[in-house]
Design a protein around this motif. Structure first.
Motif, mmCIF file in Angstrom:
data_model
loop_
_atom_site.group_PDB
_atom_site.id
_atom_site.type_symbol
_atom_site.label_atom_id
_atom_site.label_comp_id
_atom_site.label_asym_id
_atom_site.label_seq_id
_atom_site.Cartn_x
_atom_site.Cartn_y
_atom_site.Cartn_z
ATOM 1 N N ALA A 59 34.005 39.444 52.555
ATOM 2 C CA ALA A 59 34.548 38.871 51.321
ATOM 3 C C ALA A 59 34.008 39.564 50.081
ATOM 4 O O ALA A 59 34.712 39.697 49.070
ATOM 5 C CB ALA A 59 34.230 37.377 51.265
ATOM 6 N N MET A 60 32.760 40.040 50.138
ATOM 7 C CA MET A 60 32.165 40.712 48.981
ATOM 8 C C MET A 60 32.874 42.022 48.652
ATOM 9 O O MET A 60 32.753 42.542 47.545
ATOM 10 C CB MET A 60 30.676 40.981 49.243
ATOM 11 C CG MET A 60 29.834 39.714 49.364
ATOM 12 S SD MET A 60 29.891 38.652 47.904
ATOM 13 C CE MET A 60 29.016 39.690 46.742
ATOM 14 N N ALA A 61 33.616 42.546 49.624
ATOM 15 C CA ALA A 61 34.308 43.816 49.406
ATOM 16 C C ALA A 61 35.742 43.628 48.919
ATOM 17 O O ALA A 61 36.438 44.609 48.655
ATOM 18 C CB ALA A 61 34.309 44.628 50.702
ATOM 19 N N PHE A 62 36.193 42.366 48.801
ATOM 20 C CA PHE A 62 37.565 42.134 48.361
ATOM 21 C C PHE A 62 37.762 42.607 46.916
ATOM 22 O O PHE A 62 36.866 42.496 46.081
ATOM 23 C CB PHE A 62 37.917 40.640 48.421
ATOM 24 C CG PHE A 62 38.019 40.092 49.814
ATOM 25 C CD1 PHE A 62 38.188 40.928 50.902
ATOM 26 C CD2 PHE A 62 37.954 38.729 50.049
ATOM 27 C CE1 PHE A 62 38.276 40.414 52.194
ATOM 28 C CE2 PHE A 62 38.038 38.200 51.322
ATOM 29 C CZ PHE A 62 38.197 39.046 52.398
ATOM 30 N N SER A 63 38.944 43.109 46.636
ATOM 31 C CA SER A 63 39.335 43.472 45.269
ATOM 32 C C SER A 63 40.500 42.572 44.886
ATOM 33 O O SER A 63 41.649 42.845 45.228
ATOM 34 C CB SER A 63 39.735 44.947 45.197
ATOM 35 O OG SER A 63 40.132 45.284 43.885
ATOM 36 N N LEU A 64 40.200 41.491 44.176
ATOM 37 C CA LEU A 64 41.205 40.489 43.832
ATOM 38 C C LEU A 64 41.643 40.654 42.380
ATOM 39 O O LEU A 64 40.798 40.769 41.475
ATOM 40 C CB LEU A 64 40.646 39.087 44.054
ATOM 41 C CG LEU A 64 40.164 38.786 45.486
ATOM 42 C CD1 LEU A 64 39.527 37.405 45.547
ATOM 43 C CD2 LEU A 64 41.325 38.882 46.469
ATOM 44 N N GLU A 65 42.931 40.661 42.141
ATOM 45 C CA GLU A 65 43.469 40.900 40.806
ATOM 46 C C GLU A 65 43.414 39.646 39.934
ATOM 47 O O GLU A 65 43.162 39.720 38.740
ATOM 48 C CB GLU A 65 44.927 41.379 40.902
ATOM 49 C CG GLU A 65 45.097 42.723 41.602
ATOM 50 C CD GLU A 65 44.527 43.866 40.788
ATOM 51 O OE1 GLU A 65 44.475 43.739 39.546
ATOM 52 O OE2 GLU A 65 44.115 44.872 41.394
ATOM 53 N N GLN A 66 43.673 38.471 40.533
ATOM 54 C CA GLN A 66 43.792 37.248 39.753
ATOM 55 C C GLN A 66 42.443 36.567 39.540
ATOM 56 O O GLN A 66 41.622 36.448 40.463
ATOM 57 C CB GLN A 66 44.749 36.282 40.451
ATOM 58 C CG GLN A 66 46.178 36.779 40.547
ATOM 59 C CD GLN A 66 46.797 36.972 39.173
ATOM 60 O OE1 GLN A 66 46.624 36.155 38.266
ATOM 61 N NE2 GLN A 66 47.523 38.078 39.018
ATOM 62 N N HIS A 67 42.219 36.078 38.333
ATOM 63 C CA HIS A 67 40.977 35.378 38.000
ATOM 64 C C HIS A 67 40.762 34.179 38.914
ATOM 65 O O HIS A 67 39.654 33.959 39.417
ATOM 66 C CB HIS A 67 41.018 34.910 36.543
ATOM 67 C CG HIS A 67 40.022 33.833 36.236
ATOM 68 N ND1 HIS A 67 38.676 34.091 36.102
ATOM 69 C CD2 HIS A 67 40.168 32.482 36.090
ATOM 70 C CE1 HIS A 67 38.035 32.954 35.858
ATOM 71 N NE2 HIS A 67 38.915 31.971 35.844
ATOM 72 N N TRP A 68 41.811 33.403 39.148
ATOM 73 C CA TRP A 68 41.653 32.174 39.926
ATOM 74 C C TRP A 68 41.309 32.478 41.376
ATOM 75 O O TRP A 68 40.577 31.712 42.014
ATOM 76 C CB TRP A 68 42.923 31.332 39.827
ATOM 77 C CG TRP A 68 43.260 30.986 38.412
ATOM 78 C CD1 TRP A 68 44.323 31.411 37.679
ATOM 79 C CD2 TRP A 68 42.470 30.168 37.526
ATOM 80 N NE1 TRP A 68 44.268 30.912 36.403
ATOM 81 C CE2 TRP A 68 43.140 30.135 36.280
ATOM 82 C CE3 TRP A 68 41.283 29.456 37.662
ATOM 83 C CZ2 TRP A 68 42.648 29.431 35.195
ATOM 84 C CZ3 TRP A 68 40.784 28.749 36.573
ATOM 85 C CH2 TRP A 68 41.471 28.747 35.360
#
Length: 598
Positions: free
Chosen positions: A500-509
């Protein structure tokens, strides 16, 4: 001091002196001192080469323009005048008519670094344009902050000495010699503060693209509170932020410098309005603000009429310098906490984990290791500091333990004990990731001891969970840590957290949901470990991995139906491909359901 510096000093001590009184023999070959009032200036071959000019004679404005655009390592502004603007600005926008004839655009400056020893040598838009072309610049407020800091120390020291004189602790004839004796220590304090501030800017710059959303939300919050005008400060509006996000770039250093300043002001306002400065722990902060020559005046310090303001300033500075300009907001969004609560949790975390000492070791690598490596090491410290602060806010331990000092005293021995054994107690997953981090730091120029200690911070931060678990179950810290780690490995929590620490998430929420989920996973892991220890009964006398494994297996056997169901669901999620945001949320829910057994 350098002979040239002494001569300048003597020159300015002369009544009605000017640069004409300077000894021109000290200037490099081909150089000279020229008046801007002259109609033309004769250039030597050396001056023409430096300025990139071919004419033998030029006007003062032509020479200034050429020098402003010329290639050099450092372009330093030490006097009055705005010399650089943005190409989108007019001279009227700048409002400095005296320098209209030779003002240049930021995109045309070829200096590697610009230093603003004067006020507004470069407009904010000019700074941003210069940075976007690869230049390096802070703001005039940052480059001049040592002077402001020195003035603050002077005022606060004089207030202290006045109180000491009033009570008779200081004799009148001792005051001036004492002030003179403090000069070097005040310089050291001020330079340390400014080093920390510029380091904070470097760290913010390194993560500017990934932190763009946090920066925007911070600006929006300040604007809503009436504390910030982006238009006045030259900070990007919503459409500009959108453009930066699409190009996957962040704010530039001068913009981050503005946010850093506002973050400190915002934190100070919240702290000075709270009871945080009144906690006895911060007496040491107050005493440490002053030079050692006045340490004997502690009673006068405690009566200092700006005592609370000094403490609040020091704490706000450290909070933002170590955590970054959006640190408080990110913790607030994760835990719905106020700035005073976050600041006290931060203070406990930095002392419990001895982050100050670790940071000093990394700072000690200046000119010994690449700056990029130091930045990466500091970022690892910041991540651990953030997680530790969030944990302490979540658990609300300050009030329960009797304040900041008591909370530090309660946690630090348990964390120290776990630090000593961290590499032995890590799970295989944690050790593999930590070893990879350490090897990367070493390959990039970090000493092995600092690389390994920094790489171990991520797993070490769970020492707070273990400390609370040990206290609640009456198990020694060593065995409790072994059970905590075994539970994390058995239910794949380590693998899940690492992915999970490697995820690149675009949305703030999405990012906020992930942060909260990961924090809750630590809580669930602690609850499961506590259930194992209660089922095991009396604690073992030593931290033994086999004993811990046996205890975990016995608890799982006693709850076989529920455990098998959860392990089956987790196995299905993990075997169906790489971890995703949605799969992490589902897996965390399964672990949480199991923690109900605790």
């Amino acid at each position: 001091p350098h002979e040239g510096s002494l001569r300048r000093w003597r020159m300015f001590d002369l009544p009605r002196s000017s640069w004409r009184d300077y000894d021109a023999k000290l200037i490099s070959k081909g150089g000279g001192i020229f008046s801007r009032a002259e109609k033309s200036i004769a250039l030597s071959p050396e001056a023409r080469a430096v300025a990139g000019l071919t004419k033998d004679r030029v006007t003062p404005s032509e020479l200034l323009t050429a020098l402003l655009k010329g290639p050099c390592e450092l372009l330093w502004f030490g006097g009055i005048g705005a010399y650089v603007k943005a190409s989108t600005e007019s001279n009227i926008d700048v409002g400095d008519k005296a320098n209209d004839g030779h003002r240049v655009n930021g995109r045309d400056v070829r200096a590697l670094v610009i230093g603003e020893g004067a006020n507004l040598g470069v407009t904010q838009a000019g700074r941003e344009e210069y940075c976007r072309r690869g230049g390096r610049i802070n703001t005039d407020a940052v480059d001049n902050s040592a002077g402001v800091d020195t003035s603050d120390h002077e005022v606060n020291i004089k207030i202290l000495l006045a109180e000491a004189q009033r009570t008779g602790a200081l004799k009148p004839d001792e005051r001036v010699p004492l002030l003179a004796a403090m000069t070097g220590d005040v310089e050291t304090h001020v330079l340390r503060h400014n080093y920390d501030q510029t380091r904070a800017l470097t760290l913010a710059q390194a993560s500017a693209a990934s932190d763009l959303d946090s920066a925007e939300r911070f600006m929006v919050r300040l604007e809503a509170a009436g504390k910030l005008s982006r238009a006045v400060e030259g900070l990007p509006e919503a459409d500009e932020i959108r453009s930066l996000r699409e190009r996957k770039i962040g704010l530039v250093r001068p913009e981050l410098a503005k946010l850093l300043a506002y973050a400190k002001i915002d934190a100070f306002d919240a702290l000075v309005a709270s009871d945080v400065p009144d906690d006895p722990h911060f007496e040491a902060t107050l005493v440490g603000y002053f030079p050692p020559q006045v340490a004997s005046f502690k009673d006068a310090m405690l009566r200092h009429r700006l005592r609370r303001e000094i403490i609040s300033t020091c704490l706000a500075d450290d909070l933002v310098n170590m955590g970054g300009p959006t640190f408080v907001d990110r913790v607030r969004e994760t835990m719905r906490a106020g700035a005073p609560e976050i600041a006290t949790a931060f203070e406990v975390a930095r002392h419990v984990f001895r982050f100050d000492g670790h940071t000093a070791r990394i700072d000690g690598l200046d000119v010994k290791a690449p700056a990029a490596t130091q930045t990466a090491l500091h970022q690892e410290v910041c991540r651990a500091l953030t997680r530790a602060t969030i944990y302490l806010v979540r658990r609300g331990r300050m009030a329960a333990r009797g304040g900041v000092g008591a909370t530090i005293a309660a946690y630090r021995p348990a964390v120290d004990a776990q630090r000593d054994a961290i590499w032995e107690t890590m799970t295989d997953q944690e050790r593999e990731r930590a070893q990879a981090r350490a090897e990367r730091f070493i390959a990039e120029g970090a000493p092995e001891d600092i690389a390994r200690d920094t790489a171990a911070l991520a797993p070490l931060v769970a020492a707070l969970d273990v400390a609370d678990m040990a206290e609640r179950t009456a198990w020694p810290v060593g065995p409790a840590a072994q059970v905590f780690r075994k539970v994390g490995a058995k239910f794949g929590i380590d693998r899940m957290r690492g992915a999970a620490m490697a995820f690149s998430l675009e949305q703030h929420w999405d990012r906020l949901a992930l942060r909260r989920t990961l924090e809750e996973l630590y809580e669930d892991q602690r609850l499961l470990a506590e259930a194992v220890t209660r089922h095991a009964g009396a604690p073992p006398k030593a931290a033994d991995a086999t004993t811990a494994q046996t205890a975990v297996a016995a608890w799982m056997a006693a709850n076989q139906a529920r455990v098998s169901s959860v392990l089956g669901a987790l196995g299905e999620l993990e075997s169906s491909g790489a971890w995703t945001f949605a799969k992490t949320i589902l897996a965390a829910a399964e672990v949480r359901a199991l923690s109900d057994l605790a």
